[in-house]
Design a protein around this motif. Structure first.
Motif, short mmCIF file in Angstrom:
data_model
loop_
_atom_site.label_atom_id
_atom_site.label_comp_id
_atom_site.label_asym_id
_atom_site.label_seq_id
_atom_site.Cartn_x
_atom_site.Cartn_y
_atom_site.Cartn_z
N LEU A 33 29.43 3.49 67.93
CA LEU A 33 27.80 3.72 67.70
C LEU A 33 27.25 3.29 66.54
O LEU A 33 26.20 2.55 66.65
CB LEU A 33 27.46 5.01 68.14
CG LEU A 33 27.63 5.63 69.68
CD1 LEU A 33 27.14 7.12 70.02
CD2 LEU A 33 26.74 4.65 70.47
N HIS A 49 14.69 2.76 68.03
CA HIS A 49 15.48 3.34 68.97
C HIS A 49 16.06 4.78 68.49
O HIS A 49 15.77 5.07 67.14
CB HIS A 49 16.94 2.53 69.02
CG HIS A 49 17.58 2.18 67.65
ND1 HIS A 49 18.61 2.91 67.26
CD2 HIS A 49 17.23 1.40 66.58
CE1 HIS A 49 19.06 2.70 66.23
NE2 HIS A 49 18.19 1.44 65.84
N HIS A 51 18.47 8.47 69.63
CA HIS A 51 19.52 8.93 70.50
C HIS A 51 19.79 10.30 70.47
O HIS A 51 19.24 10.99 69.72
CB HIS A 51 20.81 8.18 69.92
CG HIS A 51 20.50 6.74 69.68
ND1 HIS A 51 20.81 5.74 70.65
CD2 HIS A 51 20.03 6.26 68.41
CE1 HIS A 51 20.45 4.54 70.01
NE2 HIS A 51 19.96 4.99 68.63
N CYS A 79 22.38 9.83 75.37
CA CYS A 79 21.35 8.97 75.94
C CYS A 79 20.69 8.25 74.83
O CYS A 79 20.65 8.52 73.60
CB CYS A 79 19.95 10.06 76.24
SG CYS A 79 20.82 11.13 77.69
N THR A 80 19.94 7.08 75.07
CA THR A 80 19.28 6.27 74.08
C THR A 80 17.94 5.78 74.66
O THR A 80 17.84 5.88 76.07
CB THR A 80 20.21 4.88 73.91
OG1 THR A 80 21.40 5.22 73.39
CG2 THR A 80 19.35 4.10 73.30
#
Length: 164
Positions: A33, A49, A51, A79-80
């Motif tokens: 990640l 973004h 997360h 989740c993103t």
């Protein structure tokens, strides 16, 4: 004043097995990640973004708070959510990027896909803010109602709204 739109995507990955560092999927996923996030930060087609981890009881946690995870709780959804300039930019990063495609290919067999769609898209006016829960609710809408203008998939794309 013209309204500009951006593409929002929300996706979840739920690992099979226990959510702990003894699970190879979890170990590899958490290790790759940071590289994917670094690539995302420098990708021109992505605006932002974020997360998080959604536990089965509906509680949200940041990635930095993923562990320790309750041993007696089913695996969470990792989740993103991200804002993109276009569908083409999303596809370029997801399928042709340096870190995302090989990482996800390596882990794809270790995901629980029993709830249906794990990925939802929608167009939003630039500057509109969303929570991870907003993304989760749109994913549930896609799962329950199929594609709509406010929750669609790559298989059922909705055109970008015309700037007003």
């Amino acid at each position: 004043m013209t309204t500009e739109y951006r593409l929002i995507h929300f996706n979840c990955a739920r690992p099979l097995g226990a959510f702990n560092m003894e699970n190879e999927f979890v170990r590899v996923f958490m290790a790759i990640l940071p590289r994917i996030f670094t690539d995302a930060d420098s990708f021109d087609g992505m605006h932002w973004h974020t997360h998080g981890i959604r536990r089965p009881n509906g509680d949200w946690y940041g990635m930095q708070d993923a562990f320790p995870y309750p041993r007696d709780m089913a695996a969470p959804d990792v989740c993103t959510m991200a804002g993109w300039t276009s569908i083409e930019a999303l596809k370029e990063f997801s399928y042709n990027g340096r870190t995302h495609p090989p990482g996800m290919r390596r882990l794809s067999d270790s995901l629980d896909r029993s709830d249906g769609a794990s990925f939802v898209l929608w167009w939003a006016p630039r500057g509109e803010r969303f929570s991870m829960q907003d993304g989760w609710e749109r994913l549930q809408s896609l799962r329950q109602n199929g594609p709509t203008e406010s929750a669609f998939s790559l298989e059922h794309l909705i055109s970008k709204p015309v700037a007003a």
